[in-house]
Design a protein around this motif. Structure first.
Motif, short mmCIF file in Angstrom:
data_model
loop_
_atom_site.label_atom_id
_atom_site.label_comp_id
_atom_site.label_asym_id
_atom_site.label_seq_id
_atom_site.Cartn_x
_atom_site.Cartn_y
_atom_site.Cartn_z
N TYR A 1 -0.26 2.89 -13.98
CA TYR A 1 0.04 3.75 -12.63
C TYR A 1 1.48 4.24 -12.66
CZ TYR A 1 -0.24 5.09 -7.64
OH TYR A 1 -0.34 5.61 -6.39
N ALA A 2 1.42 5.55 -12.98
CA ALA A 2 2.82 5.83 -13.03
C ALA A 2 3.92 5.94 -11.77
CB ALA A 2 3.03 7.48 -13.51
N PRO A 3 3.31 6.26 -10.63
CA PRO A 3 4.00 6.07 -9.32
C PRO A 3 4.07 4.90 -8.61
CG PRO A 3 2.22 7.27 -8.73
CD PRO A 3 2.14 6.95 -10.43
N TRP A 4 3.72 3.57 -9.44
CA TRP A 4 3.78 2.33 -9.06
C TRP A 4 5.23 1.97 -8.38
CZ3 TRP A 4 4.80 -2.37 -12.61
CH2 TRP A 4 4.80 -3.61 -11.83
N GLU B 1 7.85 11.83 -14.65
CA GLU B 1 6.67 11.11 -15.01
C GLU B 1 6.03 10.52 -14.00
OE1 GLU B 1 5.27 7.45 -18.12
OE2 GLU B 1 7.28 8.33 -18.14
N GLU B 2 6.72 9.81 -13.16
CA GLU B 2 6.15 9.17 -11.94
C GLU B 2 5.31 10.14 -10.87
OE1 GLU B 2 8.65 6.62 -13.43
OE2 GLU B 2 9.09 8.61 -13.00
N PHE B 3 5.72 11.33 -11.02
CA PHE B 3 4.83 12.35 -9.84
C PHE B 3 4.33 13.58 -10.78
CE2 PHE B 3 7.94 10.33 -6.95
CZ PHE B 3 7.03 9.41 -6.28
N SER B 4 4.36 13.58 -12.08
CA SER B 4 3.78 14.58 -12.90
C SER B 4 4.26 15.86 -12.63
CB SER B 4 2.18 14.52 -12.75
OG SER B 4 1.77 13.51 -13.10
N LEU B 5 5.58 15.99 -12.39
CA LEU B 5 6.55 17.22 -12.13
C LEU B 5 6.09 18.14 -13.39
CD1 LEU B 5 9.40 15.81 -10.47
CD2 LEU B 5 7.29 16.22 -9.40
N SER B 6 6.02 19.50 -13.01
CA SER B 6 6.01 20.52 -13.95
C SER B 6 6.30 21.95 -13.45
CB SER B 6 4.53 20.75 -14.58
OG SER B 6 4.46 21.68 -15.62
N SER C 1 0.82 -1.26 0.18
CA SER C 1 -0.06 0.17 0.07
C SER C 1 0.79 1.26 0.06
CB SER C 1 -0.81 0.14 1.18
OG SER C 1 -1.92 -0.95 1.20
N SER C 2 0.47 2.42 -0.61
CA SER C 2 1.13 3.71 -0.68
C SER C 2 0.29 4.65 -0.40
CB SER C 2 1.88 3.73 -1.86
OG SER C 2 1.17 3.93 -2.94
N ASP C 3 0.73 5.74 0.19
CA ASP C 3 0.03 6.84 0.63
C ASP C 3 0.76 8.05 0.15
OD1 ASP C 3 -1.41 9.12 1.78
OD2 ASP C 3 -1.81 8.22 3.73
N THR C 4 0.27 8.48 -1.04
CA THR C 4 1.33 9.71 -1.53
C THR C 4 0.30 11.15 -1.52
OG1 THR C 4 1.85 8.09 -3.07
CG2 THR C 4 2.37 10.50 -3.90
N ASP C 5 1.22 12.05 -1.21
CA ASP C 5 0.81 13.50 -1.10
C ASP C 5 1.50 14.18 -1.98
OD1 ASP C 5 -0.77 15.53 -0.31
OD2 ASP C 5 -0.12 15.98 1.69
N ILE C 6 0.97 14.98 -3.05
CA ILE C 6 1.63 15.88 -3.76
C ILE C 6 1.15 17.25 -3.62
CG2 ILE C 6 2.40 16.60 -6.24
CD1 ILE C 6 1.97 13.41 -6.79
N ARG C 7 1.92 18.35 -3.25
CA ARG C 7 1.63 19.65 -3.20
C ARG C 7 2.41 20.66 -3.97
NH1 ARG C 7 2.27 17.33 2.20
NH2 ARG C 7 3.94 18.71 2.63
N VAL C 8 1.51 21.44 -4.37
CA VAL C 8 2.13 22.51 -5.31
C VAL C 8 1.63 23.92 -4.76
CG1 VAL C 8 2.37 23.40 -7.71
CG2 VAL C 8 2.05 20.93 -7.18
N SER C 9 2.60 24.91 -4.64
CA SER C 9 2.43 26.21 -4.38
C SER C 9 3.12 27.08 -5.51
CB SER C 9 2.33 26.71 -3.04
OG SER C 9 3.63 26.41 -2.71
#
Length: 240
Positions: free
Chosen positions: A118-121, A162-167, A43-51
């Protein structure tokens, strides 16, 4: 297949899986790859925050995505819940080519809509770490191996883009700094967590005119112990 643990014990350590700190630090890519190959579920719990902000205090845009997912096998079966900053969520279950989406509190079946990508597999994240092994520092602490990096090497961005859709836009590449830390269990070689902090700053002299911050935090749990029986029973009650 699960790693077979031998019963022979030498100096208080199990013979299989008892490596010295120096060996783990020098050859961590081999061990983390072994852990990835042995892993049957997680299982994974991923949190991606952008400001994004203009000036030192004026935040003009914030976004956040939370992804909680449990996966069995090579994406053979999985259950996930995604929630964005607005509180909108999506609940999904998949098995092979069968895809189920929770709509209006009931599960709906979409046959032949899978398998999913699922990219961040987990194996993808492990491969990303291995890609930048020459830039990582490894140190053994307690019962974990800590992998760390700080700098602005383009290879690190590309490894996780790609894994975390960085931009990031509007910030010069040389003004982007990244801090990365991951931990691996020193006996199972399973990845436990990963944090990636990216900051891009543009300034005019001493005045900051813009800042972009991306924070990725991922925890990996339930190694080889995922049980999706409850959600499968719930789906069976909704879908005839």
């Amino acid at each position: 297949m699960k790693k077979i643990i031998g019963s022979l014990i030498i100096s208080g350590c199990v013979l299989v899986g008892c490596q010295s700190p120096e060996d783990l630090e020098e050859n961590w890519t081999e061990y983390i790859q072994e852990g990835s190959e042995n892993l049957e579920s997680y299982s994974s719990d991923t949190d991606i925050r952008v400001s994004v902000s203009l000036g030192p205090d004026n935040v003009v845009e914030e976004d956040e995505l939370k992804i909680v997912i449990s996966i069995v096998g090579d994406l053979d079966k999985g259950y996930s819940v995604e929630e964005n900053v607005a509180g909108l969520s999506q609940e999904v279950f998949f098995e092979g080519n069968d895809f189920y989406l929770k709509e209006n509190e009931n599960w709906t079946h979409y046959p032949d809509a899978g398998p999913i990508e699922y990219a961040p597999w987990y194996p993808n994240v492990v491969e990303s770490l291995i890609e930048i092994e020459d830039l990582m520092e490894a140190s053994h602490s307690g019962d974990v191996l800590v992998l760390s990096y700080e700098g602005n090497d383009r290879e690190v961005w590309e490894a996780f883009e790609e894994e975390f859709s960085l931009s990031i836009s509007g910030v010069s590449e040389e003004n982007i700094t990244m801090t990365l830390e991951a931990t691996m269990d020193d006996s199972t070689y399973y990845l436990q967590d990963l944090s990636l902090n990216i900051v891009g700053e543009e300034s005019d002299g001493d005045m900051e005119i813009g800042r972009v911050t991306i924070i990725v935090e991922a925890q990996y749990t339930d190694h080889d112990t995922v049980d999706l029986t409850d959600v499968e029973e719930e789906i069976a009650n909704d879908v005839e």
